[in-house]
Design a protein around this motif. Structure first.
Motif, short mmCIF file in Angstrom:
data_model
loop_
_atom_site.label_atom_id
_atom_site.label_comp_id
_atom_site.label_asym_id
_atom_site.label_seq_id
_atom_site.Cartn_x
_atom_site.Cartn_y
_atom_site.Cartn_z
N VAL B 228 0.75 -1.29 0.08
CA VAL B 228 -0.09 -0.07 -0.13
C VAL B 228 0.85 1.33 0.06
O VAL B 228 0.57 2.10 -0.71
CB VAL B 228 -0.91 0.09 1.36
CG1 VAL B 228 -1.63 1.35 1.22
CG2 VAL B 228 -2.04 -1.09 1.21
N ALA B 229 1.96 1.18 0.68
CA ALA B 229 2.89 2.40 0.84
C ALA B 229 3.44 2.78 -0.49
O ALA B 229 3.54 3.73 -1.02
CB ALA B 229 3.81 2.24 1.70
N THR B 230 3.85 1.58 -1.26
CA THR B 230 4.52 1.78 -2.51
C THR B 230 3.37 2.48 -3.58
O THR B 230 3.66 3.19 -4.37
CB THR B 230 5.10 0.58 -3.25
OG1 THR B 230 4.15 -0.37 -2.92
CG2 THR B 230 6.33 0.24 -2.54
N VAL B 231 2.23 1.95 -3.34
CA VAL B 231 1.16 2.36 -4.30
C VAL B 231 0.77 3.80 -4.22
O VAL B 231 0.71 4.36 -5.03
CB VAL B 231 -0.18 1.45 -4.14
CG1 VAL B 231 -1.24 1.94 -4.75
CG2 VAL B 231 0.09 0.15 -4.86
N SER B 237 9.62 4.74 -7.75
CA SER B 237 10.69 5.69 -7.21
C SER B 237 11.03 5.36 -5.93
O SER B 237 9.93 4.98 -5.11
CB SER B 237 10.00 7.01 -7.43
OG SER B 237 10.20 7.99 -6.38
N LEU B 238 12.14 5.29 -5.68
CA LEU B 238 12.47 4.98 -4.14
C LEU B 238 12.37 6.14 -3.23
O LEU B 238 11.87 6.01 -2.05
CB LEU B 238 14.22 4.96 -4.15
CG LEU B 238 14.67 3.71 -4.96
CD1 LEU B 238 16.21 3.42 -4.98
CD2 LEU B 238 14.23 2.39 -4.68
N THR B 239 12.44 7.16 -3.69
CA THR B 239 11.80 8.59 -2.95
C THR B 239 10.43 8.13 -2.78
O THR B 239 9.79 8.20 -1.59
CB THR B 239 11.87 9.85 -3.76
OG1 THR B 239 13.17 9.88 -4.19
CG2 THR B 239 11.88 10.93 -2.73
N GLY B 240 9.58 7.75 -3.47
CA GLY B 240 8.16 7.49 -3.46
C GLY B 240 7.75 6.62 -2.35
O GLY B 240 7.09 6.71 -1.66
N ALA B 241 8.56 5.63 -2.24
CA ALA B 241 8.46 4.21 -1.45
C ALA B 241 8.80 5.22 0.12
O ALA B 241 7.95 4.78 0.93
CB ALA B 241 9.52 3.34 -1.57
N VAL B 242 9.48 5.81 0.15
CA VAL B 242 9.81 6.52 1.66
C VAL B 242 8.58 7.43 1.90
O VAL B 242 8.19 7.58 3.04
CB VAL B 242 11.14 7.30 1.48
CG1 VAL B 242 11.38 8.00 2.98
CG2 VAL B 242 12.43 6.43 1.46
N VAL B 243 8.26 8.27 0.97
CA VAL B 243 7.11 9.17 1.11
C VAL B 243 5.95 8.37 1.39
O VAL B 243 5.08 8.66 2.27
CB VAL B 243 6.90 9.98 -0.10
CG1 VAL B 243 5.69 10.66 -0.28
CG2 VAL B 243 8.05 10.92 -0.20
#
Lengths: 240, 297
Positions: B228-231, B237-243
């Motif tokens: 869910v976090a990656t979606v 994007s790796l930044t996207g995963a952290v965000v």
């Protein structure tokens, strides 16, 4: 140096090459000409290991390279600059170049290649920290060629390097190719810009619908072949 | 209502979720594979801690390091024996393989160990708190945040400064071109699975640290969180995963506060409603990548 012998290739049911034989000698600049869909890019793909020929042989410096992976072929010194450039947009210019030298990481050679690339493409030196995706089309093309040169290629294959560039840039790219040739780089060039191409190459092959239609030196081809005819889609128009 | 304790709680949860999501997305970025066996890596970490503490006198920190290594090796091993043989076939084949690996690992734990929960011994520091500005903050939360900062810093260094790291980022942009520069596909993919394993290993320490026990099915919740976090953040994007990890943590924590008491147990449902809203307006997630999502194997 490079020899293709009766290479057949297909994408699923679509036959793309129907027996292509070409050769490129050490230090030569050879062009592969023809309309869209003639099989030029497929031929380069078969050499680079992206596509496995369904029949026929490909040898490089005496050894067969059929069935080798793209990374193994790159390690042999064959470098392809694909159509549409394919630089890494999220990597900086410097990182693109560094990765280009993946197979040639020895320090002095790396420095020498880098200096040579800066010399050929001064604009890249100014953009080192910029992501590749933010460069203009012409700059991206220069970066793609520069990245290939970082591997000290024994054979450089360029797929439509002038595609989509402004006329002034097209001139620059052709001058650059001629200059690389003078430096002794062996080049196999795919182009649609036939007239400009024949001005700089030693020899050329003319492809149509997966076959080599005619071949010869640049001069022979200019004199004997109805190039416009081929580009207008008529078949087999060798002038009698 | 928004106290220091609450903020540190969110930051700690966000750190954990960010690391979880990173481990999933680093493999997805290159293979376009959502590795559904990812949750089981957390389980492997838990059981490693359980078994190593049971049979060896190693101090806790050494146990934790062994657990991270064990998870990394498991991740590498699953790639080698399960994913590599089907890689050239199709994405669907890999996806189904990941379900198979997940089931195998779960059933392995059921058979070899037990379907019942096993207690994992935790060091004293996981149960104590420290007073900061008048509020009591669990050490576990502070450790999670510090570990996350350190891990992200090391990962950034690896991805920016080493040739292999650059190759990994390049492969996420365009795998075929990366191979044509002479970078071996297997090296890139193994590295991605190793990093994914290290992330899962680190997360397993803190995940297990919350419940102090491990069961064969413990992998499902972290897998869901990571997915869910990656979606939310953007799959490319790796930044996207952290965000995404932090957005997930903030949303779920705020839901816990905002919802009336009777509804709090349904906050996951509200969470998924939030995800649907995000997807309606930003189908590519919050952070868009610059490149296309064509897959090459």
């Amino acid at each position: 140096m490079l020899e293709l012998n009766e290479v057949h290739a297909r994408y699923e049911a679509i036959i793309a090459l129907r027996g292509v034989s070409i050769n490129v000698g050490q230090g030569e600049l050879v062009a592969l000409l023809g309309v869209n869909g003639a099989g030029k890019s497929t031929t380069l793909g078969c050499i680079a290991g992206i596509l496995r020929p369904w029949q026929g042989g490909v040898t490089f410096e005496g050894g067969s390279i059929v069935g080798k992976s793209p990374e193994q072929i790159a390690r042999l010194g064959i470098s392809l600059v694909p159509e549409g450039r394919d630089i890494f947009p999220s990597l900086t210019v410097e990182e693109n170049l560094r990765l280009g030298a993946f197979t040639r990481r020895e320090k002095t050679e790396y420095r020498r290649n880098l200096d040579e690339v800066y010399d050929l493409f001064p604009v890249l030196k100014e953009r080192l920290q910029q992501p590749g995706g933010t460069l203009s089309g012409g700059e991206q093309q220069q970066l793609a060629i520069a990245r290939a040169l970082m591997s000290s290629p024994r054979l450089l294959m360029l797929d439509e390097p002038s595609l989509g560039l402004a006329p002034a840039l097209v001139d620059q790219i052709f001058e650059l190719i001629a200059r690389l040739h003078q430096r002794g780089v062996t080049i196999l060039l795919v182009e649609q810009n036939v007239h400009r191409c024949l001005e700089i190459v030693d020899r050329a092959y003319l492809m149509n619908t997966g076959l080599i239609e005619s071949k010869g030196t640049a001069q022979q081809l200019r004199e004997n072949t109805d190039i416009e005819g081929i580009y207008l889609g008529m078949q087999g128009q060798t002038k009698k | 209502m928004i106290t220091l304790e609450f903020i540190i709680n969110i930051l700690s949860l966000g750190s954990l979720y960010a690391m979880l999501a990173l481990g999933l997305v680093i493999v997805y970025g290159i293979l376009r594979l959502v590795n559904f066996a990812y949750g089981e890596l957390i389980m492997v970490g838990g059981y490693t801690m359980y078994l190593v503490t049971l049979y060896t006198p190693l101090p806790w920190l050494a146990v934790a390091i062994v657990a991270v290594l064990a998870v990394m090796l498991t991740s590498l091993f699953t790639e080698l024996v399960a994913f590599r043989p089907v890689r050239e076939k199709s994405l669907t084949a890999m996806l189904i393989t990941s379900f198979a690996v997940s089931t195998l690992l779960q059933n392995g734990a059921l058979l070899i160990i037990s379907p019942r929960a096993r207690a994992v011994t935790l060091p004293q520091i996981f149960q104590t708190s420290v007073m900061i500005a008048g509020t009591s903050v669990p050490w576990r939360n502070i450790l999670t945040i510090l570990t996350c900062i350190l891990t992200l810093a090391l990962l950034t260094l690896l991805l920016r400064r080493t040739v292999l790291g650059i190759a990994l980022r390049a492969a996420a942009d365009n795998f075929k071109m990366t191979r044509m520069l002479g970078v071996p596909a297997n090296t890139v993919i193994s590295t991605a699975f190793a990093i994914s394993g290290i992330m899962a290993g680190i997360v397993s320490i803190f995940w297990i640290g919350r419940s102090a026990s491990v069961t064969p099915t413990i992998g499902m919740p972290p897998l869901l969180v990571a997915f869910v976090a990656t979606v939310i953040g953007g799959m490319n994007s790796l930044t996207g995963a952290v965000v995404g990890g932090f957005v997930y943590a903030i949303t779920i924590s705020l839901l816990g506060v905002i919802l009336p008491p009777g509804m709090v147990e349904f906050r996951e449902a509200f969470m998924f409603a939030f995800v649907i809203i995000v997807l309606l307006f930003r189908p590519e997630g919050l952070i868009r990548s610059k490149t296309s999502v064509e897959r090459v194997g």
